[in-house]
Motif scaffolding. Sequence first.
Motif, short mmCIF file in Angstrom:
data_model
loop_
_atom_site.label_atom_id
_atom_site.label_comp_id
_atom_site.label_asym_id
_atom_site.label_seq_id
_atom_site.Cartn_x
_atom_site.Cartn_y
_atom_site.Cartn_z
N LYS A 1 6.37 -5.71 3.86
CA LYS A 1 6.74 -4.49 3.14
C LYS A 1 5.53 -3.96 2.38
O LYS A 1 4.68 -4.73 1.98
CB LYS A 1 7.86 -4.80 2.15
CG LYS A 1 9.22 -4.99 2.82
CD LYS A 1 10.25 -5.31 1.76
CE LYS A 1 11.62 -5.51 2.39
NZ LYS A 1 12.55 -6.11 1.43
N GLY A 2 5.50 -2.66 2.20
CA GLY A 2 4.37 -2.07 1.49
C GLY A 2 4.41 -2.28 0.00
O GLY A 2 5.35 -2.80 -0.53
N ASP B 1 2.95 9.14 5.10
CA ASP B 1 3.69 7.90 4.85
C ASP B 1 3.88 7.11 6.14
O ASP B 1 3.75 5.88 6.15
CB ASP B 1 5.04 8.23 4.21
CG ASP B 1 5.70 6.98 3.66
OD1 ASP B 1 5.03 6.27 2.89
OD2 ASP B 1 6.85 6.69 4.04
N ARG C 1 0.60 5.37 7.09
CA ARG C 1 0.36 4.25 6.17
C ARG C 1 1.30 3.07 6.47
O ARG C 1 0.87 1.93 6.57
CB ARG C 1 0.62 4.74 4.75
CG ARG C 1 -0.44 4.32 3.77
CD ARG C 1 -0.26 4.94 2.38
NE ARG C 1 0.95 5.69 2.18
CZ ARG C 1 1.00 6.96 1.78
NH1 ARG C 1 -0.11 7.63 1.55
NH2 ARG C 1 2.15 7.59 1.61
N GLN C 2 2.59 3.39 6.66
CA GLN C 2 3.57 2.32 6.90
C GLN C 2 3.31 1.61 8.23
O GLN C 2 3.54 0.41 8.35
CB GLN C 2 5.00 2.88 6.88
CG GLN C 2 5.50 3.28 5.49
CD GLN C 2 5.37 2.16 4.46
OE1 GLN C 2 5.59 0.99 4.74
NE2 GLN C 2 4.97 2.52 3.25
N LYS D 1 2.78 -2.32 8.27
CA LYS D 1 3.67 -3.14 9.08
C LYS D 1 2.86 -3.95 10.10
O LYS D 1 3.17 -5.10 10.39
CB LYS D 1 4.67 -2.22 9.80
CG LYS D 1 5.90 -2.93 10.26
CD LYS D 1 6.92 -1.96 10.84
CE LYS D 1 7.89 -2.72 11.72
NZ LYS D 1 8.51 -1.88 12.73
#
Lengths: 187, 279
Positions: free
Chosen positions: A186-187, B168, B171-172, B176
């Motif tokens: 998770k970030g 977003d 970035r995610q 991940k």
Amino acid sequence: MTIHLHAPLNETALLSLSAGDLVFISGPVYTARDAAHQKMAQMLESGRPLPFAIRGQIIYYAGPCPTPPGKICNSLGPTTSSRMDIYTPALLAAGLKAMLGKGRRSLSVIEACRQEKAVYLAVIGGIAALTAQSVLKSEIIAWPELGPEAVHRLEIRDLPAIVINDCQGRDFYGIRGRRTEDGGQKG
Amino acid sequence: MRQVDYQEIVETVAQMAVAANIKLPLDVEQAINQAAQKESNDLGRYVLKQICLNQAIAEKEEMPLCQDTGSAVVFVELGQETQIQGGLLDDAINAGVAKGYREGYLRKSMTHPWLRQNTGDNTPAIIHLRLVAGDCCRLTIAPKGGGAENMSALAMLPPSAGLPGIKDFVRQTVIKAGPNPCPPLVIGVGVGGNFEKAPLLAKTALIRPLGQPSPDPEVAALEQELLAEINQLNIGPQGFGGQTTALAVHIEIFPCHIASLPVAVNLNCHVSRHVTFEL
């Protein structure tokens, strides 16, 4: 201090390792990827012997390039370990003591490492010409028909690797982020 | 009409497949070298130096940089005034890939999707053909490893997500992926188009020379912003920590449907291979 590990492994040497340690690995290691893992899992389930005696040994998640004539080993490096997660707890229960690969493991593998006193180490990916220099000997011992996925027995000397999951259940990647159940982060 | 010989394509593709797997483009080599000078994390710096050492050994010993010599992704820019003589273009490319992977002792990684039977010669190649003006025949081969490809992603965002949603998702996807795609990464982003166009834009973005910004100033600014943010995630080389998580973010955009906002993120490992040759 430089840490050296020699296969077959004894538990004392493994217990002193911590997530984040750089270690140099020597001795025999066995390559196995997706297809070989599937076959080994079936063998364990049906009580048949594995293609090598697994107690105290190291599995390297790797599939080399074909060896040109006159060479010991062509480029060889780690593949993503998480694809082997579903097969790993059974192999650890059968006596496997260390795994070499790259990337994260699932929470069940991390827990199995803690319970069985085994370790998972990352070899640097994408530097396979360099990491192949650590290979002194290579022979196919099972399933040659699988091509790059055949099981090779390698004799290696001083292959550098980083301890990711140690016998205490620590996770070097997880130390810098929260874990999710599927092995993601998770970030 | 200019004629290009089938066999010439076969030989050229074979040589390109081998060359691409042994030697990185100069821009990638330089980017890694520079990162190795700047990286402040000890393990991260160790990794980057090992990567530099690997490049030297691969070149000297003529060995593949990585054992995963990839799927053979081939881009063709074919002039409208060029004709292939002696066979089909796709057949010539596939014959070249088979020859290069066989003679170069490269790993054959292509298999039936669920029977998992290896095709034995790394074919079929994944071919993207574009017809262009003139009589050129420009070939680019970009061998693509499985580890980084597996961590790539596509999102069909609602238009309301807008620019924040795009950022977003990029970035995610990187968070991940973490250590799995072999960072430091080259990040190709395709924004817009549709379900199949966005990933192709992202793939194309991977081939742009590192350090060459998008010609669109707004896109170029976004590339810089995302690169800076991603390099603060402390994923680092191989996920061991550090500020070198990505070498570059390249973004390609295309108009999309009023209902859609497709975003594709194609991650490439540090072995960001590609060779271009004009016949």
